[in-house]
Enzyme design. Structure first.
Site, PDB file in Angstrom:
ATOM      1  N   ARG A 269     -18.322 -16.612  -3.671  1.00  0.00           N
ATOM      2  CA  ARG A 269     -17.339 -15.644  -4.178  1.00  0.00           C
ATOM      3  C   ARG A 269     -15.986 -16.320  -4.469  1.00  0.00           C
ATOM      4  NH1 ARG A 269     -11.992 -13.746  -2.580  1.00  0.00           N
ATOM      5  NH2 ARG A 269     -11.789 -11.605  -3.256  1.00  0.00           N
ATOM      6  N   VAL A 270     -15.408 -15.984  -5.607  1.00  0.00           N
ATOM      7  CA  VAL A 270     -14.054 -16.434  -5.935  1.00  0.00           C
ATOM      8  C   VAL A 270     -13.233 -15.191  -6.271  1.00  0.00           C
ATOM      9  CG1 VAL A 270     -12.658 -17.724  -7.610  1.00  0.00           C
ATOM     10  CG2 VAL A 270     -14.805 -18.703  -6.771  1.00  0.00           C
ATOM     11  N   GLY A 271     -12.039 -15.108  -5.722  1.00  0.00           N
ATOM     12  CA  GLY A 271     -11.187 -13.941  -5.977  1.00  0.00           C
ATOM     13  C   GLY A 271     -10.190 -14.175  -7.096  1.00  0.00           C
ATOM     14  N   ASP A 272      -9.110 -13.455  -7.036  1.00  0.00           N
ATOM     15  CA  ASP A 272      -8.088 -13.540  -8.081  1.00  0.00           C
ATOM     16  C   ASP A 272      -7.229 -14.805  -8.001  1.00  0.00           C
ATOM     17  OD1 ASP A 272      -7.128 -12.474  -5.579  1.00  0.00           O
ATOM     18  OD2 ASP A 272      -5.192 -12.174  -6.555  1.00  0.00           O
TER      19      ASP A 272
ATOM     20  N   THR B  72      -1.465 -10.764  -4.118  1.00  0.00           N
ATOM     21  CA  THR B  72      -2.249 -10.926  -2.896  1.00  0.00           C
ATOM     22  C   THR B  72      -3.037  -9.636  -2.698  1.00  0.00           C
ATOM     23  OG1 THR B  72      -2.151 -11.385  -0.524  1.00  0.00           O
ATOM     24  CG2 THR B  72      -0.354 -10.089  -1.423  1.00  0.00           C
ATOM     25  N   GLY B  73      -4.084  -9.726  -1.901  1.00  0.00           N
ATOM     26  CA  GLY B  73      -4.880  -8.531  -1.649  1.00  0.00           C
ATOM     27  C   GLY B  73      -6.309  -8.705  -2.129  1.00  0.00           C
TER      28      GLY B  73
ATOM     29  N   THR C  62      -3.089 -14.932   1.457  1.00  0.00           N
ATOM     30  CA  THR C  62      -2.827 -15.852   0.357  1.00  0.00           C
ATOM     31  C   THR C  62      -1.326 -16.106   0.242  1.00  0.00           C
ATOM     32  OG1 THR C  62      -4.675 -14.943  -0.874  1.00  0.00           O
ATOM     33  CG2 THR C  62      -2.914 -15.931  -2.188  1.00  0.00           C
TER      34      THR C  62
ATOM     35  N   GLY D 102      -8.973  -9.386  -4.237  1.00  0.00           N
ATOM     36  CA  GLY D 102      -8.950 -10.061  -5.525  1.00  0.00           C
ATOM     37  C   GLY D 102      -9.761  -9.376  -6.604  1.00  0.00           C
TER      38      GLY D 102
HETATM   39  N1  ASP Z   1      -6.376 -12.374  -3.060  1.00  0.00           N
HETATM   40  C1  ASP Z   1      -7.185 -13.099  -2.123  1.00  0.00           C
HETATM   41  C2  ASP Z   1      -8.616 -13.043  -2.526  1.00  0.00           C
HETATM   42  O1  ASP Z   1      -9.065 -12.013  -2.987  1.00  0.00           O
HETATM   43  C3  ASP Z   1      -7.081 -12.635  -0.718  1.00  0.00           C
HETATM   44  C4  ASP Z   1      -5.744 -12.212  -0.238  1.00  0.00           C
HETATM   45  O2  ASP Z   1      -4.732 -12.348  -0.876  1.00  0.00           O
HETATM   46  O3  ASP Z   1      -5.733 -11.706   0.855  1.00  0.00           O
HETATM   47  O4  ASP Z   1      -9.307 -14.006  -2.326  1.00  0.00           O
END
Ligand code: ASP
Length: 329
Positions: A217-220, A240-241, A189, A243
């Site tokens: 699915r939706v993340g952060d 990032t990471g 991200t 979510g």
């Molecule tokens: N934060 C993003 C998500 O969970 C993925 C990422 O940053 O790698 O969709």
């Protein structure tokens, strides 16, 4: 790349009395990774270098932070070789590349899109949501309809090479749903935050999300308060990471809130990372990272695992910075 410097930052007693101390806050001595005067751009991962430069084109001409952050992340979205942002991103389990993005300005106005397919610049659709509707977030078909009504062209996805990778992944992962290792090899991200010459803050965050996630699915990343938060009185943060873990602690808004209570950007990011660690008994591959800028130009970042870095751009710097971390892989 290890250019972190730690300074002691002191707050005057007068300032302290205005703050509501939080348990664990060390208001007299906090660490931060740097401070700058004048415009600054910070963004996640190595792809942030180019994005920052595009943001800087706006800021160096006296432009607004909101225009800078959009201009910056559009570069990453347009990079078809990027497998975690924009239409070059990896699909979900069912082969759909679904895109998430959000944007927030100095007036706390914000816009977001999620679970949107086939549009090359989700960040600009998010901005159009912010500027032309009464809403904050549009998702799925609604977001796509809004985008096409507003002149955004349809893009064909997935790219043939991405489809090929997905087919291979499907064969190798019949029953399991593996957590991805979030690092700079699979580029992630892009979250980009900036302060302009006027001292105003804005941020943008855009992603194709967790590779091979469940359909829907939706993340952060498109969620204001989780993947991005800006409070022009205090600061800005993005993440990032994984979510899901970031949403559980309202990550980016929590970073900003901690800065309001006297934490430096680095300490605020670290505290939120600690909360994530505390709330997850299984940290296997659970990488999450945050970056933040405060209103005075202090900046920093922190992550669960080693390996997270962010791009920094000021009038004198254009470089990657390794974030502090809690543990090695
Ligand atoms: N934060 C993003 C998500 O969970 C993925 C990422 O940053 O790698 O969709």
């Amino acid at each position: 790349m290890k250019r972190r410097a730690f300074f002691k930052a002191g707050l005057s007693l007068g300032a302290i009395s205005l703050l509501e101390p939080l348990k664990g806050a060390n208001l007299l001595s906090s660490s931060f990774e740097g401070v700058t005067s004048g415009p600054i751009v910070l963004s996640t991962w190595i792809h942030g270098l180019e994005a920052n430069r595009a943001a800087w084109e706006v800021l160096s001409k006296g432009g607004k932070a909101i225009d800078a952050v959009e201009n910056g992340v559009r570069i990453t979205e347009a990079d078809l070789a990027n497998r975690s942002v924009g239409i070059g991103g990896r699909p979900d389990r069912d082969g759909h590349v679904t895109l998430d993005a959000c944007i927030m300005d100095e007036k706390s106005r914000c816009g977001a899109v999620a679970f949107m397919e086939g549009i090359a610049h989700p960040i600009s659709v998010a901005r159009a949501v912010m500027e032309t509707t009464q809403h904050v977030m549009l998702v799925g078909e609604g977001a796509e309809k809004f985008a096409s009504e507003n002149g955004f062209k349809k893009a064909k996805m997935p790219l043939p090479e991405v489809k090929k990778d997905w087919e291979k992944w499907k064969k190798e992962n019949k029953d399991v749903f593996k957590k991805p290792i979030i690092n700079h090899e699979n580029h992630d991200t892009i979250g980009l935050i900036a302060m302009d010459a006027n001292g105003d803050l804005s941020g943008a965050c855009t992603t194709s999300g967790w590779a091979y996630k469940m359909h829907g699915r939706v993340g952060d990343s498109p969620i204001i308060g989780a993947g991005l938060f800006v409070d022009n009185e205090i600061g800005a943060a993005t993440s990032t990471g994984i979510g899901e873990a970031i949403i559980r602690v309202a990550g980016s808004s929590m970073v900003v809130e901690l800065m309001r209570h006297g934490y430096s950007p680095t300490d605020a990011c670290k505290e939120v990372v600690n909360r994530i660690i505390k709330k997850h008994s299984d940290l296997t591959n659970l990488q999450c990272g945050f970056i933040a800028i405060d209103k005075k130009g202090n900046f920093g970042g922190y992550s669960v695992y080693a390996g997270f870095n962010y791009a920094l751009k000021t009038s004198t710097e254009d470089k990657m910075v390794d974030a502090g971390f809690d543990r090695n892989w």
